[in-house]
Design a protein around this motif. Structure first.
Motif, short mmCIF file in Angstrom:
data_model
loop_
_atom_site.label_atom_id
_atom_site.label_comp_id
_atom_site.label_asym_id
_atom_site.label_seq_id
_atom_site.Cartn_x
_atom_site.Cartn_y
_atom_site.Cartn_z
N ASN A 196 2.59 -5.96 -3.77
CA ASN A 196 1.59 -6.93 -4.22
C ASN A 196 1.39 -6.91 -5.73
OD1 ASN A 196 1.05 -7.77 -1.57
ND2 ASN A 196 -0.47 -6.14 -1.29
N TRP A 197 2.07 -6.00 -6.39
CA TRP A 197 1.93 -5.77 -7.86
C TRP A 197 0.46 -5.66 -8.23
CZ3 TRP A 197 6.65 -4.70 -9.74
CH2 TRP A 197 6.75 -4.36 -11.09
N ASP A 198 -0.25 -4.87 -7.47
CA ASP A 198 -1.68 -4.69 -7.63
C ASP A 198 -1.94 -3.57 -8.64
OD1 ASP A 198 -4.39 -4.38 -7.39
OD2 ASP A 198 -4.40 -4.06 -5.21
N LEU A 199 -1.86 -3.93 -9.90
CA LEU A 199 -1.94 -2.92 -10.95
C LEU A 199 -3.29 -2.23 -11.01
CD1 LEU A 199 0.01 -4.68 -13.86
CD2 LEU A 199 0.85 -2.98 -12.22
N ASP A 200 -4.36 -2.98 -10.83
CA ASP A 200 -5.69 -2.37 -10.90
C ASP A 200 -5.82 -1.24 -9.88
OD1 ASP A 200 -6.51 -4.03 -12.93
OD2 ASP A 200 -7.51 -5.46 -11.62
N THR A 201 -5.31 -1.46 -8.67
CA THR A 201 -5.38 -0.43 -7.64
C THR A 201 -4.42 0.71 -7.95
OG1 THR A 201 -6.02 -2.04 -5.97
CG2 THR A 201 -5.11 0.03 -5.17
N LEU A 202 -3.21 0.38 -8.35
CA LEU A 202 -2.21 1.41 -8.64
C LEU A 202 -2.65 2.30 -9.79
CD1 LEU A 202 1.01 -0.76 -8.28
CD2 LEU A 202 0.38 1.17 -6.82
N PHE A 203 -3.23 1.72 -10.83
CA PHE A 203 -3.68 2.51 -11.97
C PHE A 203 -4.81 3.48 -11.59
CE2 PHE A 203 -2.34 -1.00 -15.19
CZ PHE A 203 -1.02 -0.62 -15.04
N ASN A 204 -5.48 3.18 -10.48
CA ASN A 204 -6.57 4.05 -10.00
C ASN A 204 -6.16 4.81 -8.75
OD1 ASN A 204 -9.14 3.48 -11.69
ND2 ASN A 204 -8.27 1.45 -11.32
N TYR A 205 -4.88 5.16 -8.67
CA TYR A 205 -4.35 5.84 -7.49
C TYR A 205 -5.08 7.15 -7.21
CZ TYR A 205 -1.89 9.13 -10.55
OH TYR A 205 -1.60 10.09 -11.48
N LYS A 206 -5.53 7.84 -8.24
CA LYS A 206 -6.18 9.14 -8.04
C LYS A 206 -7.38 9.05 -7.11
CE LYS A 206 -4.83 11.26 -12.44
NZ LYS A 206 -5.32 11.84 -13.71
N SER A 207 -8.12 7.96 -7.21
CA SER A 207 -9.33 7.82 -6.40
C SER A 207 -9.13 6.92 -5.19
CB SER A 207 -10.48 7.27 -7.25
OG SER A 207 -10.15 6.00 -7.79
N LEU A 208 -8.08 6.12 -5.17
CA LEU A 208 -7.92 5.13 -4.11
C LEU A 208 -6.81 5.45 -3.11
CD1 LEU A 208 -8.34 1.82 -6.18
CD2 LEU A 208 -10.07 3.04 -4.82
N ALA A 209 -5.80 6.17 -3.51
CA ALA A 209 -4.67 6.43 -2.61
C ALA A 209 -5.00 7.55 -1.63
CB ALA A 209 -3.43 6.80 -3.40
N PRO A 210 -4.56 7.42 -0.38
CA PRO A 210 -4.77 8.51 0.58
C PRO A 210 -3.97 9.75 0.19
CG PRO A 210 -3.27 6.87 1.49
CD PRO A 210 -3.80 6.29 0.21
N ALA A 211 -4.61 10.90 0.28
CA ALA A 211 -3.97 12.18 -0.01
C ALA A 211 -3.39 12.25 -1.43
CB ALA A 211 -2.87 12.50 1.01
N ALA A 212 -4.01 11.54 -2.35
CA ALA A 212 -3.52 11.54 -3.72
C ALA A 212 -3.56 12.94 -4.33
CB ALA A 212 -4.32 10.57 -4.58
N ASP A 213 -4.54 13.73 -3.97
CA ASP A 213 -4.66 15.08 -4.53
C ASP A 213 -3.55 16.00 -4.04
OD1 ASP A 213 -5.75 14.90 -1.96
OD2 ASP A 213 -7.09 16.59 -2.28
N LEU A 214 -2.94 15.68 -2.88
CA LEU A 214 -1.82 16.45 -2.38
C LEU A 214 -0.49 15.91 -2.92
CD1 LEU A 214 -2.84 16.92 1.37
CD2 LEU A 214 -2.90 18.64 -0.44
N ALA A 215 -0.34 14.60 -2.91
CA ALA A 215 0.91 13.99 -3.37
C ALA A 215 1.09 14.18 -4.87
CB ALA A 215 0.93 12.51 -3.02
N VAL A 216 0.01 14.02 -5.60
CA VAL A 216 0.03 14.15 -7.07
C VAL A 216 -1.05 15.17 -7.43
CG1 VAL A 216 -0.04 12.92 -9.26
CG2 VAL A 216 0.64 11.70 -7.18
N PRO A 217 -0.72 16.44 -7.38
CA PRO A 217 -1.73 17.49 -7.57
C PRO A 217 -2.29 17.48 -8.99
CG PRO A 217 0.47 18.44 -7.56
CD PRO A 217 0.63 17.01 -7.15
#
Length: 261
Positions: A196-217
């Motif tokens: 979707n080229w959803d840059l606003d969401t992608l740029f905030n992956y730390k708070s919005l992506a599931p398991a972001a703290d595990l995938a990107v420690p």
């Protein structure tokens, strides 16, 4: 027009293995039009200021330890291109992107493992680029975007890293191909928002992506962020597709995204 790519470089062992992922990368190199040069952002070259290589003959850096002797025998004797380095300098100057030229550093394994599978003859000039984990994603994307015109000159832009790369969760004894659900969900989330080229969401992956703290420690985002540089290079088209996705050691992702064309 040449696409840009995010390519996971996985573990160094890939360089001497024959598996589903190495076969895919070999096939990708054959399928792609041969570029006139390659600009590669490596997760293993971190710097506070953007570095751009201007190296005539690259040395092969073995920035790892404890692996089979055969791995240390591999050489990737790529040459640089002063012409392309100059183009990048001009683009960065025009876009007010601070940078420094480096004329000594060789190619780390984030670069040569990928390049050796795509183009084993080492006959394409390479410009090695650093990444800055402390920049916000918007700034990383901007750096890639500034280079988008290079794609019109048949120059290949690659971000080399790994979307899920956490030594604290890797299960080195696990080779059965099974993947942890949290890793799969993170990559699925990422793919959906890239489509979707959803840059606003992608740029905030730390708070919005599931398991972001595990995938990107925390303090380990250097492997993830090359995706923003590669995406930025295709900002004029804003299309992305996942070409390959597999896992090793339970959650070490082998992902390849193509951006543009």
């Amino acid at each position: 027009m040449m696409p840009s790519f995010f390519i996971a470089h996985g573990a160094p062992l890939l360089a001497i293995e024959n598996n589903i992922y190495t076969k895919f990368l070999h096939a990708l190199g054959i399928a792609l039009p041969k570029p006139v040069a390659i600009v590669l952002f490596s997760a293993h070259w971190e710097s506070a200021t953007q570095k751009v290589s201007d190296v005539e003959d690259f040395e092969t850096i073995y920035d790892f330890g404890g692996f089979p002797a055969a791995l240390y025998q591999i050489k990737y004797p790529a040459k640089g291109s002063g012409l392309v380095t100059n183009k990048i300098e001009e683009v960065f100057t025009k876009n007010e992107i601070p940078f420094e030229v480096d004329n000594r550093r060789g190619l780390d394994h984030g670069a040569w493992v990928v390049l050796n599978m795509l183009y084993p003859d080492a006959d394409i000039p390479v410009i090695s680029m650093s990444v800055n984990p402390n920049l916000p994603p918007e700034a990383q994307y901007k750096i890639g975007k500034s280079l988008s015109k290079l794609r019109e000159e048949n120059i290949l832009i690659i971000g080399s890293g790994g979307t899920v790369h956490n030594f604290g969760t890797i299960k080195f004894g696990s080779e059965n191909g099974d993947a942890d659900q949290w890793a799969v969900e993170f990559d699925q989330w990422l793919d959906r928002h890239i489509n979707n080229w959803d840059l606003d969401t992608l740029f905030n992956y730390k708070s919005l992506a599931p398991a972001a703290d595990l995938a990107v420690p925390p303090h380990g985002n250097e492997h993830f962020i090359p995706i923003f540089y590669a995406m930025g290079a295709a900002d004029n088209e804003r299309t992305g597709k996942l070409l390959h996705n597999s896992y090793r050691y339970g959650n070490l992702s082998h992902s390849v995204w193509q951006f543009g064309v």
